[in-house]
Design an enzyme around this catalytic site. Structure first.
Site, mmCIF file in Angstrom:
data_model
loop_
_atom_site.group_PDB
_atom_site.id
_atom_site.type_symbol
_atom_site.label_atom_id
_atom_site.label_comp_id
_atom_site.label_asym_id
_atom_site.label_seq_id
_atom_site.Cartn_x
_atom_site.Cartn_y
_atom_site.Cartn_z
ATOM 1 N N GLY A 106 9.974 -44.521 -32.705
ATOM 2 C CA GLY A 106 9.832 -45.970 -32.534
ATOM 3 C C GLY A 106 9.314 -46.296 -31.147
ATOM 4 N N GLY A 108 9.666 -46.996 -27.823
ATOM 5 C CA GLY A 108 10.785 -46.924 -26.884
ATOM 6 C C GLY A 108 10.542 -47.728 -25.621
ATOM 7 N N ARG A 109 9.281 -48.081 -25.397
ATOM 8 C CA ARG A 109 8.975 -48.879 -24.192
ATOM 9 C C ARG A 109 7.802 -49.814 -24.441
ATOM 10 N NH1 ARG A 109 6.027 -44.520 -20.257
ATOM 11 N NH2 ARG A 109 5.134 -43.200 -21.874
ATOM 12 N N ASP A 141 14.341 -45.064 -20.099
ATOM 13 C CA ASP A 141 14.452 -46.358 -19.406
ATOM 14 C C ASP A 141 13.530 -47.465 -19.909
ATOM 15 O OD1 ASP A 141 12.058 -45.400 -18.494
ATOM 16 O OD2 ASP A 141 12.688 -45.117 -16.416
ATOM 17 N N GLY A 142 12.655 -47.143 -20.842
ATOM 18 C CA GLY A 142 11.764 -48.187 -21.362
ATOM 19 C C GLY A 142 10.652 -48.569 -20.399
ATOM 20 N N ARG A 192 -1.674 -53.770 -23.819
ATOM 21 C CA ARG A 192 -2.544 -53.018 -24.713
ATOM 22 C C ARG A 192 -2.919 -53.917 -25.883
ATOM 23 N NH1 ARG A 192 -0.533 -47.064 -26.482
ATOM 24 N NH2 ARG A 192 1.171 -48.146 -27.500
ATOM 25 N N ARG A 199 0.936 -46.309 -36.860
ATOM 26 C CA ARG A 199 0.693 -44.881 -36.683
ATOM 27 C C ARG A 199 0.975 -44.141 -37.993
ATOM 28 N NH1 ARG A 199 2.065 -44.572 -31.020
ATOM 29 N NH2 ARG A 199 2.057 -46.735 -30.321
ATOM 30 N N ASP A 268 2.983 -39.354 -34.394
ATOM 31 C CA ASP A 268 3.313 -40.713 -33.939
ATOM 32 C C ASP A 268 2.272 -41.223 -32.949
ATOM 33 O OD1 ASP A 268 4.789 -38.494 -32.597
ATOM 34 O OD2 ASP A 268 5.135 -40.000 -31.074
ATOM 35 N N ASN A 269 1.335 -40.364 -32.575
ATOM 36 C CA ASN A 269 0.259 -40.796 -31.682
ATOM 37 C C ASN A 269 -1.077 -40.825 -32.417
ATOM 38 O OD1 ASN A 269 2.076 -41.022 -29.593
ATOM 39 N ND2 ASN A 269 1.589 -39.031 -28.694
HETATM 40 P P1 AMP Z 1 4.725 -40.540 -26.121
HETATM 41 O O1 AMP Z 1 4.692 -39.062 -26.077
HETATM 42 O O2 AMP Z 1 4.445 -41.224 -24.802
HETATM 43 O O3 AMP Z 1 3.845 -41.072 -27.193
HETATM 44 O O4 AMP Z 1 6.228 -40.971 -26.442
HETATM 45 C C1 AMP Z 1 7.006 -40.412 -27.458
HETATM 46 C C2 AMP Z 1 8.203 -41.288 -27.753
HETATM 47 O O5 AMP Z 1 9.031 -41.418 -26.604
HETATM 48 C C3 AMP Z 1 7.844 -42.695 -28.175
HETATM 49 O O6 AMP Z 1 8.775 -43.104 -29.142
HETATM 50 C C4 AMP Z 1 7.996 -43.473 -26.902
HETATM 51 O O7 AMP Z 1 8.259 -44.831 -27.131
HETATM 52 C C5 AMP Z 1 9.192 -42.782 -26.258
HETATM 53 N N1 AMP Z 1 9.191 -42.905 -24.799
HETATM 54 C C6 AMP Z 1 8.391 -42.279 -23.907
HETATM 55 N N2 AMP Z 1 8.712 -42.627 -22.648
HETATM 56 C C7 AMP Z 1 9.731 -43.500 -22.730
HETATM 57 C C8 AMP Z 1 10.507 -44.231 -21.768
HETATM 58 N N3 AMP Z 1 10.300 -44.108 -20.467
HETATM 59 N N4 AMP Z 1 11.477 -45.037 -22.242
HETATM 60 C C9 AMP Z 1 11.719 -45.159 -23.550
HETATM 61 N N5 AMP Z 1 11.037 -44.499 -24.497
HETATM 62 C C10 AMP Z 1 10.051 -43.680 -24.105
HETATM 63 MG MG MG Z 2 3.467 -42.207 -28.416
#
Ligand code: AMP
Ligand code: MG
Length: 503
Positions: A106, A108-109, A141-142, A192, A199, A268-269
């Site tokens: 989901g 997360g930030r 930390d979001g 963005r 996704r 998810d990307n």
């Molecule tokens: P990413 O690899 O950046 O696409 O992130 C993978 C997952 O981790 C996604 O669900 C993001 O929302 C979550 N995520 C990455 N960094 C953070 C963060 N600093 N705080 C909360 N969720 C994060």
């Molecule tokens: Mg991602």
């Protein structure tokens, strides 16, 4: 709502609505699907926000004036301002990360403030990235740090200028909020934009929970709002799956053609609309090395440059599994089988263009392969090599840059002879071919060291290099005589830069 002109003391929201939202109608199609698909959220603003840059090209899509009141824009990017009609949400999805199934992820930030419709440019979800925790933050930390936010901002707009499908970036802010990674950094927020941020992982989540109705709702949503032309087909769900396959094959080929390495191709990307999404430890190929791994944390090289085409297939197979309640198994198998030839064909077409070859002839495959072998053995800069080749002429002497890059080796001279012979076989003039190649092979790409320079200055509070890079990269195919230095290969200190997932 009262317009600012009629009201001598408009509130920020009123000013914002009359200045910037007048051509944007919040439609929030995804939010209407219901709360099974997302959570309602509230941004947690950063302390002392400062506007770093806005992309004029992205602003234009929303009829936003990039020179409008900076404080108001900052408030919008900081999530302080939620105009009426906006409904901030974070999406629920799952995904295969490095091949391993993660049942729930989901945003997360990230928070979608609204989906708006502009009469000229269509549907846009406006999403803040780094705007604080959400129910999907999983103890993180979001936040997003300035460093990675600058990279995503610059690369989104650079990819668009290269003609490659991508999420866009309206702009970014820096702040005084401390964010802890390997060291203390400052928090930043990116706005963005994409028609939809859905996704593969959104579909995978509901399929894994055997919630087939929800899978169908998501597919219907994409068909209705983003691919309505497919509703006419006999089998719209199959047509949708084929559409994602075709677009992903094309996207992977386009990445290869400019040397773009994504670095974290988890499901998810992967965008259901075939956009490049979630810029993290990406990198553009510099000294050519086909097995280049841009992500420092990718120990096995799963997402190495030369794996991207195959990973596209793997991810589409995972999506196919999630679609199975909507498709016949045989149809799904046939569809995914088409991927490899679609990808190969798309890549060959792009390579032919890069070499200025009008239509494939026997021997072209070898000619192309041998070029790449020379690039690899000499560690030659991918972008500059193609750019220099674009200046090659059948009648004039070999351009100096080409000679310099290839150190004028015997091996290269022989290759160039074969290339000349091949060019002589086609009808278009040498001049036309050169023009086409110069419009295909960019001069300016976002090299890691350029981004690092801009980041280092931004950390000192000087954002001018971010602005400059955004400007240079918005015309990647033009000769910009005053900006030659931005086309140079990485200096020695920067050749080993490695980028980790931490962002
Ligand atoms: P990413 O690899 O950046 O696409 O992130 C993978 C997952 O981790 C996604 O669900 C993001 O929302 C979550 N995520 C990455 N960094 C953070 C963060 N600093 N705080 C909360 N969720 C994060
Ligand atoms: Mg991602």
């Amino acid at each position: 709502m009262t317009s600012a002109a009629e009201n001598p003391n408009p509130t920020t929201e009123q000013r914002f609505a009359s200045n910037w939202l007048s051509n944007l109608n919040p439609v929030n199609h995804f939010a209407k699907l219901g709360e099974e698909f997302y959570s309602e959220v509230n941004p947690l603003p950063l302390a002392k926000p400062r506007l770093v840059d806005l992309s004029p090209a992205a602003c234009q899509l929303l009829d936003i004036d990039p020179n409008a009141d900076e404080k108001d824009l900052c408030a919008m990017l900081n999530g302080e301002l939620i105009p009426s009609g906006f409904e901030p949400i974070s999406m629920l999805y799952a995904g295969h990360q490095f091949g391993v199934w993660v049942p729930q992820l989901g945003d997360g930030r990230a928070m979608i403030l609204a989906q708006v419709e502009n009469p000229r440019s269509g549907l846009w979800e406006l999403q803040l990235k780094g705007s604080g925790p959400t129910p999907y933050s999983r103890h993180a930390d979001g936040r997003a740090v300035l460093r990675s936010t600058i990279r995503e901002y610059l690369c989104s707009e650079a990819m668009h200028a290269l003609g490659i499908p991508t999420t866009r970036a309206l702009g970014l802010i820096d702040s005084d909020t401390a964010v802890y990674r390997e060291e203390v950094e400052t928090g930043a927020i990116l706005m963005r934009m994409a028609p939809s941020h859905l996704r593969f992982g959104n579909f995978e989540l509901f399929a894994s929970r055997e919630q087939q109705d929800q899978v169908k709702q998501l597919a219907d949503f994409v068909l209705q709002h983003h691919r309505s032309e497919l509703l006419e087909k006999d089998k719209p769900y199959l047509a949708l799956y084929q559409d994602v396959i075709r677009r992903t094959a094309s996207l992977m080929a386009q990445w290869q053609s400019v040397g773009f390495c994504h670095g974290v191709m988890n499901t998810d990307n992967m965008s259901i609309l075939g956009l490049t999404i979630d810029y993290g430890p990406f990198g553009f190929m510099e000294a050519y090395n086909p097995s280049h791994i841009c992500n420092h944390s990718d120990h096995s090289g799963r997402y190495a440059f030369n794996q991207q085409g195959d990973i596209g297939w793997w991810n589409l197979a995972a999506l196919g599994n999630a679609f199975l309640s909507l498709l016949e198994l045989d149809e799904a198998k046939l569809a995914i089988e088409s991927y490899k030839s679609l990808y190969q064909k798309a890549l060959l077409d792009l390579h032919l263009k890069k070499f200025g070859l009008e239509a494939a002839m026997e021997g072209d495959g070898e000619l192309i392969q041998d070029w790449f072998k020379i690039l690899e053995s000499g560690g030659i800069d991918f972008t500059n090599a193609f750019r220099a080749l674009s200046h090659f002429s059948l009648v004039e002497s070999t351009p100096e840059q080409l000679q310099d890059l290839f150190a004028d080796t015997q091996e290269f001279k022989l290759w160039l002879d074969r290339y000349s012979t091949r060019l002589e076989k086609q009808v278009i003039s040498d001049e036309t071919r050169q023009k086409q190649m110069l419009a295909t092979n960019p001069k300016y790409i976002l090299r890691n060291y350029l981004a690092e320079n801009a980041i280092a200055r931004a950390k000192q509070g000087d954002y001018s290099e971010v602005v400059k890079l955004r400007e240079v990269l918005s015309n990647p195919f033009d000769e910009q005589s005053e900006n030659e230095i931005y086309a140079e290969a990485a200096p020695a200190w920067a050749t080993g830069i490695s980028i980790s997932c931490s962002s």
